[in-house]
Design an enzyme around this catalytic site. Sequence first.
Site, PDB file in Angstrom:
ATOM      1  N   ASN A 103       0.704  -1.302  -0.091  1.00  0.00           N
ATOM      2  CA  ASN A 103      -0.126  -0.102   0.119  1.00  0.00           C
ATOM      3  C   ASN A 103       0.811   1.313   0.070  1.00  0.00           C
ATOM      4  OD1 ASN A 103      -1.745   2.111   0.497  1.00  0.00           O
ATOM      5  ND2 ASN A 103      -2.626   1.271   2.522  1.00  0.00           N
TER       6      ASN A 103
ATOM      7  N   LYS B 125       0.156   4.197  -0.380  1.00  0.00           N
ATOM      8  CA  LYS B 125      -0.486   5.409   0.237  1.00  0.00           C
ATOM      9  C   LYS B 125      -0.296   6.719  -0.742  1.00  0.00           C
ATOM     10  CE  LYS B 125      -0.126   3.217   4.640  1.00  0.00           C
ATOM     11  NZ  LYS B 125      -0.031   3.205   6.073  1.00  0.00           N
TER      12      LYS B 125
ATOM     13  N   HIS C  56      -9.373   1.054   4.831  1.00  0.00           N
ATOM     14  CA  HIS C  56      -8.166   1.249   5.617  1.00  0.00           C
ATOM     15  C   HIS C  56      -8.414   2.247   6.869  1.00  0.00           C
ATOM     16  CE1 HIS C  56      -3.984   2.694   6.680  1.00  0.00           C
ATOM     17  NE2 HIS C  56      -3.760   1.369   6.172  1.00  0.00           N
TER      18      HIS C  56
ATOM     19  N   GLU D 273      -6.850   4.664   7.906  1.00  0.00           N
ATOM     20  CA  GLU D 273      -6.362   6.168   7.562  1.00  0.00           C
ATOM     21  C   GLU D 273      -7.881   6.624   7.051  1.00  0.00           C
ATOM     22  OE1 GLU D 273      -2.946   5.500   5.575  1.00  0.00           O
ATOM     23  OE2 GLU D 273      -2.124   4.916   7.510  1.00  0.00           O
TER      24      GLU D 273
ATOM     25  N   GLU E 253      -5.364  -5.144  10.418  1.00  0.00           N
ATOM     26  CA  GLU E 253      -4.220  -4.157  10.849  1.00  0.00           C
ATOM     27  C   GLU E 253      -4.550  -3.452  11.869  1.00  0.00           C
ATOM     28  OE1 GLU E 253      -2.379  -2.865   6.753  1.00  0.00           O
ATOM     29  OE2 GLU E 253      -4.243  -1.628   7.234  1.00  0.00           O
TER      30      GLU E 253
ATOM     31  N   GLY F 151       2.449   2.328  10.640  1.00  0.00           N
ATOM     32  CA  GLY F 151       3.534   3.287  10.628  1.00  0.00           C
ATOM     33  C   GLY F 151       4.066   3.676  12.056  1.00  0.00           C
TER      34      GLY F 151
ATOM     35  N   SER G  64       3.599  -2.036  10.393  1.00  0.00           N
ATOM     36  CA  SER G  64       4.844  -2.113  10.578  1.00  0.00           C
ATOM     37  C   SER G  64       5.556  -3.743  10.432  1.00  0.00           C
ATOM     38  CB  SER G  64       5.274  -1.987  11.966  1.00  0.00           C
ATOM     39  OG  SER G  64       5.061  -0.450  12.358  1.00  0.00           O
TER      40      SER G  64
HETATM   41  P1  PGA Z   1       2.807   0.239   7.658  1.00  0.00           P
HETATM   42  O1  PGA Z   1       1.352   0.439   6.967  1.00  0.00           O
HETATM   43  O2  PGA Z   1       3.506  -0.858   7.112  1.00  0.00           O
HETATM   44  O3  PGA Z   1       3.673   1.547   7.229  1.00  0.00           O
HETATM   45  O4  PGA Z   1       2.628  -0.086   9.285  1.00  0.00           O
HETATM   46  C1  PGA Z   1       0.480  -0.735   6.885  1.00  0.00           C
HETATM   47  C2  PGA Z   1      -0.800  -0.072   6.092  1.00  0.00           C
HETATM   48  O5  PGA Z   1      -1.143   0.872   6.542  1.00  0.00           O
HETATM   49  O6  PGA Z   1      -1.351  -0.955   5.296  1.00  0.00           O
END
Ligand code: PGA
Length: 252
Positions: free
Chosen positions: A9, A11, A96, A98, A168, A174, A214
């Site tokens: 992803n 983003k 997601h 976010e 997740e 992140g 992460s």
């Molecule tokens: P990350 O994000 O690997 O940077 O923690 C995962 C995601 O949001 O799909």
Amino acid sequence: MRKNIVAGNWKMNKTFSEAEELIDQIVVGMEELSLKCEVIACPPALYLEMASDYAEESRIKIGAQNVSEHEKGAYTGEISAPMLASVDIEYCIVGHSERRKYFHETHEQLAKKVDILLDYDIKPIFCCGEVLEEREKEIHFDVVKKQLEESLFHLNKDEFSNLVIAYEPVWAIGTGKTATPEQAQEMHAYIRSLIAGKYGDDTAEETTILYGGSCNPGNAKALFANKDVDGGLIGGASLKADDFLKIAQSFE
Ligand code: PGA
């Protein structure tokens, strides 16, 4: 069908030329590897057509990061499922954290997004997961159960078989703070048990459940070794071809 998947992803990262370079590096890297997983890249919408051209000539699959719940019309700035289908996009991330947080996406809206994607033969990668406060209060299982019930469990068995689930935990996204392999396995097994309760054991066994948060080349192997963890949805570590491909090589 249940399979190992590593999905990146991206983003809101990369300019056009950087995106082209990254997809090219992944595709070229994949040619030399015999991978035990499907590899999906989810670049920003603007680059989907370019990425889709790569997919025609290679094993990589392409996913979008979001879709409108509407089919067409006066929704300035939105991108529809038929638009994604018209450039041969196979997957789309839905829900997601976010999007839930910054764009206030609701369970009901996410259910509609899942429906319209399935109408256009695009496989949703449905994200679920609790925030830190919910885990601390020990209501994380209830939170995830509600997310699945409200946005997915209206589907019939056939429809359900076309989606991928990504667990997740929001506190791990992140932040560099990964769920332990035990925490991931525990939630994945729980999600599979919910699917079994609703659709039966065979559907549960056939559902692909990814872990996200992460995930990196150093921890992917331990996470993916769990019996209910079928791969990962990768954010930060998907922005470098080397790291992403190392993660894709983390299946026993
Ligand atoms: P990350 O994000 O690997 O940077 O923690 C995962 C995601 O949001 O799909």
